[in-house]
Design a protein around this motif. Structure first.
Motif, PDB file in Angstrom:
ATOM      1  N   VAL A  17      12.135  -7.718   3.974  1.00 32.69           N
ATOM      2  CA  VAL A  17      11.005  -6.792   3.838  1.00 32.69           C
ATOM      3  C   VAL A  17      10.390  -6.881   2.452  1.00 32.69           C
ATOM      4  N   PHE A  18      11.246  -6.888   1.418  1.00 31.35           N
ATOM      5  CA  PHE A  18      10.787  -7.008   0.037  1.00 31.35           C
ATOM      6  C   PHE A  18      11.467  -8.196  -0.626  1.00 31.35           C
ATOM      7  N   THR A  31      -1.891   7.814  -5.053  1.00 32.44           N
ATOM      8  CA  THR A  31      -1.974   6.390  -4.749  1.00 32.44           C
ATOM      9  C   THR A  31      -1.827   6.221  -3.248  1.00 32.44           C
ATOM     10  N   CYS A  32      -2.762   5.523  -2.625  1.00 38.20           N
ATOM     11  CA  CYS A  32      -2.730   5.281  -1.181  1.00 38.20           C
ATOM     12  C   CYS A  32      -2.364   3.823  -0.923  1.00 38.20           C
ATOM     13  N   ILE A  33      -1.294   3.624  -0.183  1.00 38.21           N
ATOM     14  CA  ILE A  33      -0.829   2.277   0.143  1.00 38.21           C
ATOM     15  C   ILE A  33      -1.338   1.911   1.526  1.00 38.21           C
ATOM     16  N   MET A  34      -2.061   0.801   1.600  1.00 40.74           N
ATOM     17  CA  MET A  34      -2.600   0.337   2.865  1.00 40.74           C
ATOM     18  C   MET A  34      -2.097  -1.079   3.138  1.00 40.74           C
ATOM     19  N   GLY A  35      -1.940  -1.390   4.412  1.00 43.07           N
ATOM     20  CA  GLY A  35      -1.488  -2.719   4.792  1.00 43.07           C
ATOM     21  C   GLY A  35      -1.146  -2.739   6.259  1.00 43.07           C
ATOM     22  N   PRO A  36      -0.999  -3.920   6.835  1.00 40.61           N
ATOM     23  CA  PRO A  36      -0.703  -4.033   8.265  1.00 40.61           C
ATOM     24  C   PRO A  36       0.687  -3.501   8.596  1.00 40.61           C
ATOM     25  N   SER A  37       0.915  -3.208   9.868  1.00 42.02           N
ATOM     26  CA  SER A  37       2.226  -2.758  10.319  1.00 42.02           C
ATOM     27  C   SER A  37       3.276  -3.828  10.024  1.00 42.02           C
ATOM     28  N   GLY A  38       4.451  -3.368   9.610  1.00 36.94           N
ATOM     29  CA  GLY A  38       5.546  -4.291   9.356  1.00 36.94           C
ATOM     30  C   GLY A  38       5.606  -4.839   7.949  1.00 36.94           C
ATOM     31  N   VAL A  39       4.655  -4.435   7.089  1.00 43.51           N
ATOM     32  CA  VAL A  39       4.641  -4.982   5.728  1.00 43.51           C
ATOM     33  C   VAL A  39       5.688  -4.304   4.845  1.00 43.51           C
ATOM     34  N   GLY A  40       6.211  -3.146   5.283  1.00 41.52           N
ATOM     35  CA  GLY A  40       7.257  -2.489   4.509  1.00 41.52           C
ATOM     36  C   GLY A  40       6.856  -1.168   3.882  1.00 41.52           C
ATOM     37  N   VAL A 175       1.330  11.641  -6.084  1.00 46.29           N
ATOM     38  CA  VAL A 175       1.369  11.515  -4.622  1.00 46.29           C
ATOM     39  C   VAL A 175       1.313  10.036  -4.252  1.00 46.29           C
ATOM     40  N   ILE A 176       2.171   9.631  -3.328  1.00 48.84           N
ATOM     41  CA  ILE A 176       2.105   8.293  -2.736  1.00 48.84           C
ATOM     42  C   ILE A 176       1.913   8.478  -1.248  1.00 48.84           C
ATOM     43  N   CYS A 177       0.800   7.978  -0.740  1.00 44.89           N
ATOM     44  CA  CYS A 177       0.435   8.178   0.656  1.00 44.89           C
ATOM     45  C   CYS A 177       0.295   6.836   1.362  1.00 44.89           C
ATOM     46  N   VAL A 178       1.017   6.673   2.449  1.00 46.35           N
ATOM     47  CA  VAL A 178       0.892   5.495   3.298  1.00 46.35           C
ATOM     48  C   VAL A 178      -0.099   5.802   4.409  1.00 46.35           C
ATOM     49  N   THR A 179      -1.089   4.945   4.594  1.00 49.18           N
ATOM     50  CA  THR A 179      -2.069   5.161   5.646  1.00 49.18           C
ATOM     51  C   THR A 179      -2.642   3.829   6.122  1.00 49.18           C
ATOM     52  N   HIS A 180      -3.072   3.798   7.378  1.00 49.28           N
ATOM     53  CA  HIS A 180      -3.795   2.652   7.904  1.00 49.28           C
ATOM     54  C   HIS A 180      -5.303   2.872   7.829  1.00 49.28           C
ATOM     55  N   ASP A 181      -5.708   4.096   7.488  1.00 50.63           N
ATOM     56  CA  ASP A 181      -7.097   4.522   7.623  1.00 50.63           C
ATOM     57  C   ASP A 181      -7.761   4.629   6.254  1.00 50.63           C
ATOM     58  N   ILE A 192      -6.373   2.951  -4.285  1.00 51.63           N
ATOM     59  CA  ILE A 192      -5.975   2.260  -3.060  1.00 51.63           C
ATOM     60  C   ILE A 192      -5.300   0.941  -3.408  1.00 51.63           C
ATOM     61  N   LEU A 193      -4.087   0.761  -2.899  1.00 55.86           N
ATOM     62  CA  LEU A 193      -3.358  -0.484  -3.074  1.00 55.86           C
ATOM     63  C   LEU A 193      -3.240  -1.156  -1.706  1.00 55.86           C
ATOM     64  N   HIS A 194      -3.773  -2.362  -1.580  1.00 56.29           N
ATOM     65  CA  HIS A 194      -3.711  -3.124  -0.325  1.00 56.29           C
ATOM     66  C   HIS A 194      -2.568  -4.132  -0.419  1.00 56.29           C
ATOM     67  N   TYR A 195      -1.703  -4.140   0.592  1.00 59.88           N
ATOM     68  CA  TYR A 195      -0.617  -5.107   0.626  1.00 59.88           C
ATOM     69  C   TYR A 195      -0.663  -5.846   1.952  1.00 59.88           C
ATOM     70  N   THR A 196      -0.699  -7.156   1.901  1.00 61.16           N
ATOM     71  CA  THR A 196      -0.559  -7.954   3.114  1.00 61.16           C
ATOM     72  C   THR A 196       0.890  -8.371   3.308  1.00 61.16           C
ATOM     73  N   SER A 197       1.642  -8.378   2.210  1.00 63.31           N
ATOM     74  CA  SER A 197       3.065  -8.708   2.272  1.00 63.31           C
ATOM     75  C   SER A 197       3.732  -8.202   1.006  1.00 63.31           C
ATOM     76  N   MET A 198       4.952  -7.680   1.145  1.00 64.18           N
ATOM     77  CA  MET A 198       5.752  -7.304  -0.014  1.00 64.18           C
ATOM     78  C   MET A 198       6.946  -8.223  -0.150  1.00 64.18           C
ATOM     79  N   ALA A 199       6.940  -9.277   0.663  1.00 65.03           N
ATOM     80  CA  ALA A 199       8.086 -10.187   0.670  1.00 65.03           C
ATOM     81  C   ALA A 199       7.822 -11.480  -0.097  1.00 65.03           C
ATOM     82  N   GLY A 200       6.781 -11.467  -0.877  1.00 66.07           N
ATOM     83  CA  GLY A 200       6.510 -12.625  -1.720  1.00 66.07           C
ATOM     84  C   GLY A 200       5.921 -13.788  -0.979  1.00 66.07           C
TER      85      GLY A 200
END
Length: 200
Positions: A17-18, A31-40, A175-181, A192-200
């Protein structure tokens, strides 16, 4: 002190995962963390709360801090009323319980939950349960608030009310908020922090 994640690695079996993941989350801001499902994203919140342990790396700025959270599951006590579920986070002395009751009543009204405080959690709809869980987290005494898809399942009008109330209550908080929206991230006025992968 900001929350600092340094060279974090976490795997579940063969699922990495990471891998050497690092990030900073500023103090007193959203801080809002955005990214696809399964990114961690959810795993990251579980690591921050201590529900999971990293395989390697470290998380700084959490030790000794009071945490409050809304998980993807509402985690309400089914046989308690909505009001009793919210009061579970009350830590003030008895002389201040009247102030907590006032804030709780204001929160129920702001979230469109008038008349729900005396109803058992098992009798509430999914959207009512979600808002009750959100109110409970917002009224807790916390230094850091973690939100995992806090507005899921809410219709557009109810979601707007919930987002407005959350933004008001979180002003100046960490505040750290995870959202898809993206609409939710913009409404909370967070970085807004966009992550496509946290696994390098």
């Amino acid at each position: 002190m900001p929350i600092q994640i340094r060279s974090l690695s976490k795997a579940f079996g063969d699922n990495q995962v990471f891998s050497e993941f690092s990030a900073d989350f500023p103090e007193g801001k959203t801080t809002c963390i955005m990214g696809p499902s399964g990114v961690g994203k959810t795993t990251l919140l579980r690591l921050l709360t201590g529900l999971e342990k990293p395989d390697q790396g470290e998380i700084l700025g959490i030790a000794g801090k009071r945490l409050s959270a809304v998980f993807q599951e509402d985690r309400l006590c089914e046989n308690l009323t909505a009001g009793a579920n919210v009061r579970m986070v009350q830590r003030q002395p008895a002389r201040r319980s009247r102030e907590f009751a006032r804030r709780m009543e204001e929160g129920f009204i702001s979230l469109g939950l008038e008349g729900c405080a005396g109803r058992k959690a098992s009798e509430l709809s999914g959207g009512m349960r979600r808002r009750t869980a959100l109110l409970r987290a917002l009224l807790a005494e916390y230094d850091i608030l973690l939100l995992d898809e806090p507005f899921k399942g809410l219709d557009a009008e109810t979601k707007k009310r919930a987002m407005d109330y959350t933004k008001k209550m979180c002003r100046g908080k960490t505040v750290i908020c995870v959202t898809h929206d993206q609409e939710e991230a913009l409404a909370l006025e967070g970085e807004i922090l966009h992550y496509t992968s946290m696994a390098g």
